[in-house]
Design an enzyme around this catalytic site. Structure first.
Site, PDB file in Angstrom:
ATOM      1  N   SER A  68     -12.948  -3.488   0.260  1.00 29.80           N
ATOM      2  CA  SER A  68     -13.786  -2.570  -0.525  1.00 29.80           C
ATOM      3  C   SER A  68     -15.266  -2.874  -0.321  1.00 29.80           C
ATOM      4  O   SER A  68     -16.031  -2.974  -1.294  1.00 29.80           O
ATOM      5  CB  SER A  68     -13.430  -2.626  -2.014  1.00 29.80           C
ATOM      6  OG  SER A  68     -12.177  -2.041  -2.263  1.00 29.80           O
ATOM      7  N   PRO A  69     -15.729  -3.005   0.931  1.00 27.84           N
ATOM      8  CA  PRO A  69     -17.133  -3.357   1.166  1.00 27.84           C
ATOM      9  C   PRO A  69     -18.114  -2.272   0.724  1.00 27.84           C
ATOM     10  O   PRO A  69     -19.294  -2.562   0.515  1.00 27.84           O
ATOM     11  CB  PRO A  69     -17.196  -3.568   2.679  1.00 27.84           C
ATOM     12  CG  PRO A  69     -16.093  -2.707   3.217  1.00 27.84           C
ATOM     13  CD  PRO A  69     -14.994  -2.809   2.206  1.00 27.84           C
ATOM     14  N   LEU A  70     -17.617  -1.041   0.583  1.00 27.10           N
ATOM     15  CA  LEU A  70     -18.484   0.060   0.156  1.00 27.10           C
ATOM     16  C   LEU A  70     -18.323   0.382  -1.324  1.00 27.10           C
ATOM     17  O   LEU A  70     -18.899   1.349  -1.819  1.00 27.10           O
ATOM     18  CB  LEU A  70     -18.197   1.312   0.996  1.00 27.10           C
ATOM     19  CG  LEU A  70     -18.329   1.128   2.513  1.00 27.10           C
ATOM     20  CD1 LEU A  70     -17.967   2.418   3.239  1.00 27.10           C
ATOM     21  CD2 LEU A  70     -19.736   0.682   2.890  1.00 27.10           C
ATOM     22  N   GLY A  71     -17.527  -0.424  -2.021  1.00 24.19           N
ATOM     23  CA  GLY A  71     -17.367  -0.227  -3.456  1.00 24.19           C
ATOM     24  C   GLY A  71     -15.994   0.233  -3.886  1.00 24.19           C
ATOM     25  O   GLY A  71     -15.714   0.316  -5.080  1.00 24.19           O
TER      26      GLY A  71
ATOM     27  N   GLY B 123     -13.166   6.010  -4.319  1.00 21.88           N
ATOM     28  CA  GLY B 123     -13.827   6.791  -5.358  1.00 21.88           C
ATOM     29  C   GLY B 123     -15.266   6.408  -5.615  1.00 21.88           C
ATOM     30  O   GLY B 123     -16.010   7.166  -6.240  1.00 21.88           O
TER      31      GLY B 123
ATOM     32  N   GLY C  77     -18.683   6.856  -1.865  1.00 20.49           N
ATOM     33  CA  GLY C  77     -19.605   7.966  -1.671  1.00 20.49           C
ATOM     34  C   GLY C  77     -20.834   7.901  -2.552  1.00 20.49           C
ATOM     35  O   GLY C  77     -21.844   8.558  -2.271  1.00 20.49           O
TER      36      GLY C  77
ATOM     37  N   TYR D  46       0.854  -1.189   0.000  1.00 18.46           N
ATOM     38  CA  TYR D  46       0.000   0.000   0.000  1.00 18.46           C
ATOM     39  C   TYR D  46       0.891   1.241   0.000  1.00 18.46           C
ATOM     40  O   TYR D  46       1.392   1.684   1.038  1.00 18.46           O
ATOM     41  CB  TYR D  46      -0.927   0.005   1.207  1.00 18.46           C
ATOM     42  CG  TYR D  46      -2.019  -1.042   1.153  1.00 18.46           C
ATOM     43  CD1 TYR D  46      -2.289  -1.750  -0.020  1.00 18.46           C
ATOM     44  CD2 TYR D  46      -2.794  -1.322   2.271  1.00 18.46           C
ATOM     45  CE1 TYR D  46      -3.291  -2.704  -0.062  1.00 18.46           C
ATOM     46  CE2 TYR D  46      -3.801  -2.275   2.232  1.00 18.46           C
ATOM     47  CZ  TYR D  46      -4.040  -2.963   1.069  1.00 18.46           C
ATOM     48  OH  TYR D  46      -5.032  -3.914   1.026  1.00 18.46           O
TER      49      TYR D  46
ATOM     50  N   HIS E  92      -1.104 -12.054   0.019  1.00 14.50           N
ATOM     51  CA  HIS E  92      -1.933 -11.025  -0.601  1.00 14.50           C
ATOM     52  C   HIS E  92      -2.721 -11.502  -1.821  1.00 14.50           C
ATOM     53  O   HIS E  92      -3.885 -11.134  -1.991  1.00 14.50           O
ATOM     54  CB  HIS E  92      -1.047  -9.833  -0.990  1.00 14.50           C
ATOM     55  CG  HIS E  92      -1.784  -8.542  -1.069  1.00 14.50           C
ATOM     56  ND1 HIS E  92      -1.191  -7.338  -0.782  1.00 14.50           N
ATOM     57  CD2 HIS E  92      -3.065  -8.241  -1.402  1.00 14.50           C
ATOM     58  CE1 HIS E  92      -2.069  -6.359  -0.939  1.00 14.50           C
ATOM     59  NE2 HIS E  92      -3.213  -6.885  -1.317  1.00 14.50           N
TER      60      HIS E  92
END
Length: 273
Positions: free
Chosen positions: A196-199, A202, A205, A45, A116
């Site tokens: 990335s549970p919320l997508g 970027g 939101g 990262y 990974h």
């Protein structure tokens, strides 16, 4: 080892377009203050190949003087010239990567060390065998894998002698193809960490505008669509520990509050649909 139901993903704090260091540190501390006790990072990262390990160092600095937080990291991804990504699943590389992560994190043993991503040039058994050796040597306390399919998960657990602690795969309203892996982990008592549970960076939101049902349920409860998404994931299994990324204190505070949101069976059915 018990952790909070919601974790923090560190990647947004170290990639391209990352926030100022002060805000990143404040985000980590806000997570801890909100009750988060699992923080996920990785040696890869970073913005590019020149600051490899950036996120591990950042997390270590932000957690100085803080106890009781499980830090999970990963090895096996590399950064290539120009900010690209590569893979290296050779046992000797993974062991060297683990040693470097130990130094950056400033610990004697890594709480959870994860392979990974499978390297098509190296047999799974050889790569995961390195994790078994690291467990036996006391370099890591728990071993995990990331981006594995069900057959690979079963093979990894066999190589580890039943010691596979966690699987980290992508899962979100937009990406549901890891349902078989989630179900397998639930059956075998292995933690499932949706990344990335919320997508993803970027897109988080825009979750409510992309998936109207999450916005509808959110309005009914007076919360954000992101909170609804995380509560939906938590309801799938006690094995699920979402690790939403954040680069602002406000974001992780909102995510952590999802543990208090109870969704009805009818709402969960609508969200599943």
């Amino acid at each position: 080892m018990r952790v909070s139901a919601i974790g923090l993903g560190g990647m947004p704090m170290s990639g391209q377009g990352r926030p100022p260091r002060e805000r990143a540190v404040a985000t980590v501390r806000a997570a801890v203050e909100a009750g988060v006790t699992l923080i996920d990072t990785a040696d890869a990262y970073s913005a590019d190949e020149h600051d490899f390990g950036h996120n591990e160092t950042l997390i270590a600095d932000a957690l100085k003087g803080v106890d009781g937080v499980l830090v999970a990291t990963k090895g096996g991804h590399t950064r290539t010239a120009g900010g690209g990504w590569g893979l290296d699943g050779r046992p000797e590389y993974l062991k060297a990567a683990c040693e470097a992560s130990l130094r950056r994190l400033g610990v004697e043993a890594i709480d959870l060390y994860q392979f990974h991503r499978p390297d098509p040039e190296v047999p799974i058994a050889e790569s995961v065998g390195a994790l078994a050796d690291l467990l036996d040597a006391g370099k890591i306390r728990h071993a995990g894998v990331s981006n594995f399919d069900p057959a690979q998960i079963l093979e990894a657990d066999e190589v580890l002698g039943g010691r596979l602690a966690a699987v980290q795969n992508q899962f979100s309203p937009a990406y549901r193809s890891s349902e078989p892996e989630l179900e397998l982990c639930a059956e075998r008592g292995i933690a499932f960490l949706p990344w990335s549970p919320l997508g993803g960076i970027g897109a988080a939101g825009e979750l409510g505008s992309r998936f109207a049902v999450f916005a509808d349920v959110a309005r009914a409860h007076g919360v954000s669509p992101q909170q609804v998404c995380l509560a939906w994931l938590l309801a799938k299994s006690p094995a699920v520990v979402p690790i939403p990324g954040a680069s602002r204190p406000e974001s992780i505070r909102d995510s952590a509050a999802a543990v208090h949101l109870e969704l009805s069976d009818e709402e969960l059915k609508r969200l599943d649909g």
